[in-house]
Motif scaffolding. Structure first.
Motif, PDB file in Angstrom:
ATOM      1  N   VAL A   1     -29.677  48.251  12.081  1.00 40.40           N
ATOM      2  CA  VAL A   1     -29.351  47.558  10.820  1.00 40.40           C
ATOM      3  C   VAL A   1     -30.594  47.490   9.926  1.00 40.40           C
ATOM      4  O   VAL A   1     -30.525  47.735   8.715  1.00 40.40           O
ATOM      5  CB  VAL A   1     -28.789  46.150  11.103  1.00 40.40           C
ATOM      6  N   ALA A   2     -31.737  47.187  10.532  1.00 41.28           N
ATOM      7  CA  ALA A   2     -32.980  47.084   9.758  1.00 41.28           C
ATOM      8  C   ALA A   2     -33.391  48.427   9.161  1.00 41.28           C
ATOM      9  O   ALA A   2     -34.005  48.470   8.087  1.00 41.28           O
ATOM     10  CB  ALA A   2     -34.103  46.552  10.648  1.00 41.28           C
ATOM     11  N   GLU A   3     -33.036  49.534   9.840  1.00 46.56           N
ATOM     12  CA  GLU A   3     -33.478  50.855   9.385  1.00 46.56           C
ATOM     13  C   GLU A   3     -32.429  51.588   8.544  1.00 46.56           C
ATOM     14  O   GLU A   3     -32.554  52.782   8.314  1.00 46.56           O
ATOM     15  CB  GLU A   3     -33.888  51.700  10.592  1.00 46.56           C
ATOM     16  N   GLY A   4     -31.375  50.882   8.110  1.00 45.16           N
ATOM     17  CA  GLY A   4     -30.484  51.477   7.118  1.00 45.16           C
ATOM     18  C   GLY A   4     -29.101  51.868   7.586  1.00 45.16           C
ATOM     19  O   GLY A   4     -28.390  52.587   6.885  1.00 45.16           O
ATOM     20  N   LEU A   5     -28.654  51.387   8.750  1.00 41.51           N
ATOM     21  CA  LEU A   5     -27.323  51.748   9.253  1.00 41.51           C
ATOM     22  C   LEU A   5     -26.236  51.503   8.216  1.00 41.51           C
ATOM     23  O   LEU A   5     -25.332  52.332   8.043  1.00 41.51           O
ATOM     24  CB  LEU A   5     -27.010  50.950  10.526  1.00 41.51           C
ATOM     25  N   LEU A   6     -26.320  50.383   7.510  1.00 41.86           N
ATOM     26  CA  LEU A   6     -25.243  49.977   6.609  1.00 41.86           C
ATOM     27  C   LEU A   6     -25.462  50.413   5.160  1.00 41.86           C
ATOM     28  O   LEU A   6     -24.662  50.088   4.291  1.00 41.86           O
ATOM     29  CB  LEU A   6     -25.066  48.457   6.668  1.00 41.86           C
ATOM     30  N   SER A   7     -26.539  51.169   4.930  1.00 40.25           N
ATOM     31  CA  SER A   7     -26.808  51.600   3.554  1.00 40.25           C
ATOM     32  C   SER A   7     -27.028  53.101   3.413  1.00 40.25           C
ATOM     33  O   SER A   7     -26.699  53.686   2.378  1.00 40.25           O
ATOM     34  CB  SER A   7     -28.033  50.857   3.003  1.00 40.25           C
ATOM     35  N   GLU A   8     -27.572  53.751   4.435  1.00 44.84           N
ATOM     36  CA  GLU A   8     -27.829  55.193   4.362  1.00 44.84           C
ATOM     37  C   GLU A   8     -26.524  55.984   4.488  1.00 44.84           C
ATOM     38  O   GLU A   8     -25.593  55.576   5.180  1.00 44.84           O
ATOM     39  CB  GLU A   8     -28.788  55.618   5.477  1.00 44.84           C
TER      40      GLU A   8
ATOM     41  N   ILE B   1     -26.756  59.083   9.178  1.00 41.88           N
ATOM     42  CA  ILE B   1     -27.565  58.438  10.216  1.00 41.88           C
ATOM     43  C   ILE B   1     -27.394  59.195  11.534  1.00 41.88           C
ATOM     44  O   ILE B   1     -26.274  59.582  11.885  1.00 41.88           O
ATOM     45  CB  ILE B   1     -27.128  56.975  10.436  1.00 41.88           C
ATOM     46  N   VAL B   2     -28.476  59.400  12.269  1.00 39.27           N
ATOM     47  CA  VAL B   2     -28.418  59.882  13.652  1.00 39.27           C
ATOM     48  C   VAL B   2     -29.033  58.791  14.530  1.00 39.27           C
ATOM     49  O   VAL B   2     -30.163  58.361  14.292  1.00 39.27           O
ATOM     50  CB  VAL B   2     -29.201  61.198  13.844  1.00 39.27           C
ATOM     51  N   VAL B   3     -28.270  58.332  15.528  1.00 42.61           N
ATOM     52  CA  VAL B   3     -28.771  57.335  16.470  1.00 42.61           C
ATOM     53  C   VAL B   3     -28.936  58.012  17.824  1.00 42.61           C
ATOM     54  O   VAL B   3     -27.978  58.547  18.386  1.00 42.61           O
ATOM     55  CB  VAL B   3     -27.804  56.139  16.601  1.00 42.61           C
ATOM     56  N   SER B   4     -30.155  57.996  18.340  1.00 42.58           N
ATOM     57  CA  SER B   4     -30.445  58.564  19.658  1.00 42.58           C
ATOM     58  C   SER B   4     -30.927  57.430  20.556  1.00 42.58           C
ATOM     59  O   SER B   4     -32.002  56.873  20.346  1.00 42.58           O
ATOM     60  CB  SER B   4     -31.520  59.652  19.545  1.00 42.58           C
ATOM     61  N   ALA B   5     -30.099  57.075  21.555  1.00 45.87           N
ATOM     62  CA  ALA B   5     -30.401  55.936  22.422  1.00 45.87           C
ATOM     63  C   ALA B   5     -29.712  56.128  23.764  1.00 45.87           C
ATOM     64  O   ALA B   5     -28.733  56.877  23.872  1.00 45.87           O
ATOM     65  CB  ALA B   5     -29.941  54.636  21.757  1.00 45.87           C
ATOM     66  N   PRO B   6     -30.186  55.443  24.810  1.00 45.49           N
ATOM     67  CA  PRO B   6     -29.613  55.634  26.147  1.00 45.49           C
ATOM     68  C   PRO B   6     -28.137  55.242  26.240  1.00 45.49           C
ATOM     69  O   PRO B   6     -27.614  54.508  25.384  1.00 45.49           O
ATOM     70  CB  PRO B   6     -30.469  54.711  27.032  1.00 45.49           C
ATOM     71  N   THR B   7     -27.498  55.722  27.270  1.00 43.16           N
ATOM     72  CA  THR B   7     -26.124  55.343  27.587  1.00 43.16           C
ATOM     73  C   THR B   7     -26.027  53.827  27.739  1.00 43.16           C
ATOM     74  O   THR B   7     -26.934  53.195  28.279  1.00 43.16           O
ATOM     75  CB  THR B   7     -25.697  56.021  28.903  1.00 43.16           C
ATOM     76  N   ALA B   8     -24.918  53.267  27.250  1.00 50.12           N
ATOM     77  CA  ALA B   8     -24.618  51.830  27.400  1.00 50.12           C
ATOM     78  C   ALA B   8     -25.596  50.929  26.649  1.00 50.12           C
ATOM     79  O   ALA B   8     -25.777  49.766  27.008  1.00 50.12           O
ATOM     80  CB  ALA B   8     -24.576  51.439  28.872  1.00 50.12           C
ATOM     81  N   SER B   9     -26.200  51.452  25.590  1.00 50.02           N
ATOM     82  CA  SER B   9     -27.157  50.640  24.828  1.00 50.02           C
ATOM     83  C   SER B   9     -26.505  49.911  23.655  1.00 50.02           C
ATOM     84  O   SER B   9     -27.171  49.162  22.944  1.00 50.02           O
ATOM     85  CB  SER B   9     -28.303  51.521  24.321  1.00 50.02           C
TER      86      SER B   9
END
Length: 499
Positions: free
Chosen positions: A23-30, A33-41
């Motif tokens: 959210v802080a890095e622009g999820l709701l405005s950009e 978006i590419v989100v790279s994070a572990p399973t179940a995060s």
């Protein structure tokens, strides 16, 4: 509606560290978006919040690699989004349809193959898509599914809709983000720490020491003994192995069932026996396993069987262990206390080779249930001679980069015909222009070899009379258009027609 209100309505008290970062890095405005994070995060909540943003007033599509995952997400999204007034539809089958009924839904869950088919058919509601969420986008690296997903994403870029791509932790996530001209949100956050061990048929080796364990029975016994209510997943390579090992584990899991759980398992077993009306050998095998608190799971089980297994494992928690193939690792939500990977090697047609570290990370990422466990345990099984290599490769090694799988001619046959028949590309110039926008072109820069493959494929399609050239224009014949709509490999279709 403010974010806090949305979270409360979705059943969340607060955001976890990954979600706060996003959210802080622009999820709701950009826009991309590419989100790279572990399973179940917690990546699914990011998709829900993106769908609920006030700027997203158009239709959303949620693209997944597997039908089973589509069914799971459809049920989850219906429950989460209908209180907000969003209608949620699903479409995974019948590739010969534009599925016009989907126009009535605000959110549509589809497989990548179905999305490609909808784009080929020119479904009129596609123009109303304002957000595309692509789950498990690292599947771009998959030999069988990657090329179709790459084509779909390239087409979605052309639609101009917002794009949210959700990925496992991959080293070259930055490359994916750069291709899409997207903001990268990268995180290593896991809600529960993961403890990895290697079993060589005599002991399990952890950082902290070793314990005795010879086989799957010992490992499952260790998993279920660790705490009250513990559960385990055991990953194997084939469907046959999954069913055989589940049957063998019955004598281990039955000892961990309480009187109430035995009754619940008996009820599940009875319903599994009648899942298809007339019991099949698979129905009887699954029923026998469920009686003793174990199940098998693979792509060959039917929806009703899958629902019963899910109920026993996730809701009633009377099913103590599931023996499954790697389809369960592709985003399907079956977290367990322990995850045991029995088959680390896979036959490639010539010899057995180790499976990718990225795949192992996806599998072991299922270990650790945030509501029940303070840690997850992943166990990698191997022969004694392979122990050091397994430790180097999977415990201390990093997941591999992902690469485009678009260049092979068999893959290009279907997609070139699809592009021509849907009028997305009507000459060689537009065909080459399309492929210049792909992940392949971004990764390799020089696409001359790819264009050479495209030329050879189009010449073959002309020989098969699925495509005709008129001056510089390329036009699909009526038969070619039908082959593309039916989503059949052109060579196979020609053999059918010739027969």
């Amino acid at each position: 509606m403010e974010l806090r209100e949305q979270l409360q309505k979705l059943g969340y008290d607060s955001l976890n560290p990954l979600q706060e970062q996003a959210v802080a890095e622009g999820l709701l405005s950009e826009e991309r978006i590419v989100v790279s994070a572990p399973t179940a995060s917690g990546k699914t909540l990011l998709a829900l919040l993106s769908i609920l943003t006030p700027r997203m007033k158009k239709k959303a599509v949620y693209v997944v690699p597997l039908r089973a995952l589509a069914s799971e997400k459809h049920a989850e999204f219906k429950q989460a989004l209908e209180p907000f007034g969003f209608s949620v539809g699903i479409s995974t089958g019948d590739l010969d349809s534009s599925s016009e009924q989907l126009a009535a839904y605000d959110v549509v869950v589809v497989t990548s193959e179905k999305m490609d088919s909808l784009l080929r058919h020119g479904a009129p509601w596609i123009k109303d898509v304002g957000l595309a969420v692509v789950d498990e986008v690292h599947v771009l690296n998959d030999e069988s599914r990657g090329a179709t997903l790459e084509i779909v994403i390239t087409k979605l870029l052309g639609l101009g809709c917002n794009l949210l791509c959700l990925s496992a932790t991959i080293p070259n996530a930055f490359e994916l983000a750069k291709w899409l001209d997207a903001r990268l949100i990268f995180s290593t956050y896991r809600p529960t720490p993961l403890k990895l061990g290697v079993c060589d048929g005599k002991h399990v080796y952890f950082d902290s020491g070793k314990i005795e364990a010879e086989d799957e029975h010992d490992l499952v016994r260790l998993a279920l003994s660790e705490k009250q209510g513990a559960q385990a997943l055991v990953f194997v390579y084939t469907r046959r192995n999954a069913e055989a090992l589940a049957d063998e584990l019955r004598k281990t899991t039955r000892g961990f069932l309480s009187a109430e759980e035995k009754w619940e398992c008996a009820e599940l077993a009875e319903r599994a026996l009648k899942a298809l009306g007339q019991p099949t050998s698979q129905c009887r095998a699954l029923s026998d396993c469920l009686k003793d608190g174990v199940a098998f799971h693979h792509a060959g089980i039917c929806t009703r069987q899958r629902e019963l297994i899910e109920k026993g494992f996730k809701k009633e928690r009377c099913v103590k262990a599931i023996v499954c193939t790697t389809t369960l690792a592709m985003g399907i939500d079956y977290p367990a206390s322990w995850v045991i990977v029995r088959d680390l090697k896979r036959f490639n047609g010539a010899f057995s080779e180790f499976i990718p570290a990225l795949e192992v990370a996806q599998i072991t990422g299922r270990a650790g249930r945030p509501r029940y466990d303070d840690k997850g345990v992943g166990i990698l099984c191997c022969a004694p001679k392979d122990r050091e290599e397994v430790i180097d490769r999977y415990v201390f090694g990093k997941p591999e980069d992902i690469y485009s799988k678009l260049s092979s001619e068999p893959v290009l046959r279907s997609h070139c015909l699809g592009l021509i028949s849907s009028s997305d590309c009507n000459d060689f110039r537009s065909l080459f222009g399309f492929f210049e926008r792909t992940f392949y072109a971004h990764q390799y820069g020089d696409i001359s070899s790819l264009c050479g493959n495209v030329e050879r494929v189009v010449e073959l399609l002309k020989e098969l009379d699925f495509v005709r050239q008129r001056g510089d224009s390329l036009v699909a014949t009526p038969v070619g258009k039908r082959v593309a709509e039916l989503y059949i490999d052109p060579l196979s279709a020609f053999q059918f027609i010739d027969f």
